[in-house]
Design an enzyme around this catalytic site. Structure first.
Site, PDB file in Angstrom:
ATOM      1  N   ASP A  97       7.153   2.139  -4.200  1.00 54.19           N
ATOM      2  CA  ASP A  97       7.528   1.297  -3.031  1.00 54.19           C
ATOM      3  C   ASP A  97       8.407   0.287  -3.600  1.00 54.19           C
ATOM      4  O   ASP A  97       9.398  -0.009  -3.010  1.00 54.19           O
ATOM      5  CB  ASP A  97       6.115   0.548  -2.345  1.00 54.19           C
ATOM      6  CG  ASP A  97       6.484  -0.480  -1.455  1.00 54.19           C
ATOM      7  OD1 ASP A  97       7.013  -0.033  -0.207  1.00 54.19           O
ATOM      8  OD2 ASP A  97       6.602  -1.581  -1.753  1.00 54.19           O
ATOM      9  N   LYS A 117      12.623  -0.474  -2.767  1.00 58.53           N
ATOM     10  CA  LYS A 117      13.127  -1.579  -2.461  1.00 58.53           C
ATOM     11  C   LYS A 117      14.536  -2.048  -3.665  1.00 58.53           C
ATOM     12  O   LYS A 117      15.339  -2.352  -3.064  1.00 58.53           O
ATOM     13  CB  LYS A 117      12.105  -2.717  -2.599  1.00 58.53           C
ATOM     14  CG  LYS A 117      11.199  -2.523  -1.419  1.00 58.53           C
ATOM     15  CD  LYS A 117      10.000  -3.290  -1.414  1.00 58.53           C
ATOM     16  CE  LYS A 117       9.005  -3.101  -0.437  1.00 58.53           C
ATOM     17  NZ  LYS A 117       7.610  -3.725  -0.572  1.00 58.53           N
ATOM     18  N   ALA A 147       1.553  -0.805  13.086  1.00 57.66           N
ATOM     19  CA  ALA A 147       1.584  -2.013  12.899  1.00 57.66           C
ATOM     20  C   ALA A 147       2.788  -2.732  13.009  1.00 57.66           C
ATOM     21  O   ALA A 147       2.915  -3.991  13.585  1.00 57.66           O
ATOM     22  CB  ALA A 147       0.883  -2.774  11.303  1.00 57.66           C
TER      23      ALA A 147
HETATM   24  N1  HSE Z   1       2.849  -1.722   0.822  1.00 59.70           N
HETATM   25  C1  HSE Z   1       3.853  -2.803   0.935  1.00 59.70           C
HETATM   26  C2  HSE Z   1       3.411  -3.980   0.059  1.00 59.70           C
HETATM   27  C3  HSE Z   1       4.137  -2.911   2.284  1.00 59.70           C
HETATM   28  O1  HSE Z   1       2.249  -3.932  -0.454  1.00 59.70           O
HETATM   29  O2  HSE Z   1       4.381  -4.593  -0.225  1.00 59.70           O
HETATM   30  C4  HSE Z   1       5.439  -3.578   2.426  1.00 59.70           C
HETATM   31  O3  HSE Z   1       6.677  -2.690   1.870  1.00 59.70           O
END
Ligand code: HSE
Length: 326
Positions: A209, A213, A12
């Site tokens: 995730d 970050k 993507a």
């Molecule tokens: N899976 C991640 C989100 C994608 O939902 O923010 C972007 O890092």
């Protein structure tokens, strides 16, 4: 001079990079694109419309069986754009690509969180020692320009703390549960249909995730040297409709918040007052940056998505182009 780039990884985000380069008119030439099944190479410039069509029709961009490593090693270009799927524990194939690009004296722009979580300081050191640029705005918050804002636009203004909603999937799920009372499972299914959920959804809903970050922000904006294990994490899987009901009665909602404050790194669901800026809805990301001189600066944007993430990659490519004096 026209800058030459390769796109390594054509999912993507990689396709988004091709799309934004077609839509805009910057002197950037894509000389190679690789996916897991092969590659297309053209030193005069890959036909991007053709490449995107082939990917849609055949499931691969390949016209040759050259690998990503073959391209990084053997095709002349200035910037390698790394957009392969992320692998948080070891940095995965993305880490190998980035190290190889540096070895071949190529600048790197990436949206891939894994290599930065696994080996941030090592990668920055290699880039520095070789006078190469390493840019990764797209790793945090998609289109939301948090890293470059904190490091460049706010230069000279120490960042004291950051707190934010940094995962679109969790925010979408929590918004749907709060607004419509839908179940956690139904909201997760809807998020998957939007195409923003990681290949392994636990990476989103268990907070992994967001941890990635926070680690990237801590290392880049705060100059820390931390890894995954330094973040205290709680995901959103145990939040019930009753919790939302109670929060609502008190004038609050619940959001998954990542924060860096006083050297402490944390990701957890938090009660947020309904009129608070962090009470953002849907797939949006938002971050509140506490600065020494300018007080609190809050920015938001679309935190995931092909074109939106590619916009951050484009801005990093053009930054390098400017710095190189092209
Ligand atoms: N899976 C991640 C989100 C994608 O939902 O923010 C972007 O890092």
């Amino acid at each position: 001079m026209t800058l030459r780039i390769s796109i390594i990884g054509f999912g993507a985000v990689g396709q988004g990079v091709a799309e934004v380069l077609m839509r805009t008119n910057h002197p950037v030439r894509v000389v190679a694109i690789a996916d897991s099944r092969g590659a297309v190479v053209d030193s005069c410039g890959v036909d991007l419309a053709d490449a995107l069509q082939r990917k849609r029709d055949a499931g691969t961009v390949a016209t040759t069986d050259m690998t990503a490593i073959d391209i990084i090693e053997g095709v002349d270009h200035e910037i390698m754009v790394e957009t392969t799927p992320t692998e948080m524990a070891t940095g995965g194939i993305g880490l190998i690509h980035i190290k190889k690009a540096f070895e071949k004296k190529r600048h790197v722009v990436t949206s891939n969180k894994g290599p930065l979580v696994a080996k941030y300081s090592e990668l920055c050191r290699i880039a520095r020692e070789n006078d190469l640029h390493f840019r990764f705005e797209a790793t945090v918050g998609g289109a939301m320009p948090i890293i470059n804002l904190s490091e460049e636009i706010l230069a000279g203004n120490r960042v004291l703390a950051i707190e934010g909603v940094l995962n679109g999937t969790c925010n979408y799920i929590l918004t749907r549960m709060d607004d419509e009372g839908v179940s956690y499972e139904q909201a997760l299914g809807e998020a998957q249909e939007l195409g923003i959920v990681e290949a392994d959804p636990t990476a989103d809903v268990e907070g992994i995730d967001t941890v990635a970050k926070i680690v990237i922000l801590a290392n880049s904006v705060f100059g820390m040297d931390v890894g995954y294990e330094d973040v205290d994490v709680t995901g959103i899987t145990k939040i019930t409709p009753e919790a939302f009901k109670l929060a609502k009665e008190g004038g609050y909602t619940i959001r998954l918040i990542g924060e860096i404050q006083d050297g402490t790194l944390k990701v957890a669901p938090k009660m947020v007052p309904r009129n608070h800026p962090l009470n953002i809805g849907g797939t949006f990301n938002i971050a509140s940056i506490q600065t020494e001189l300018a007080g609190r600066i809050t920015i938001g944007g679309i935190g995931a998505g092909s074109i939106e993430t590619a916009s951050a990659i484009l801005s990093d490519i053009l930054w390098i182009k400017r710095v190189l004096g092209d």
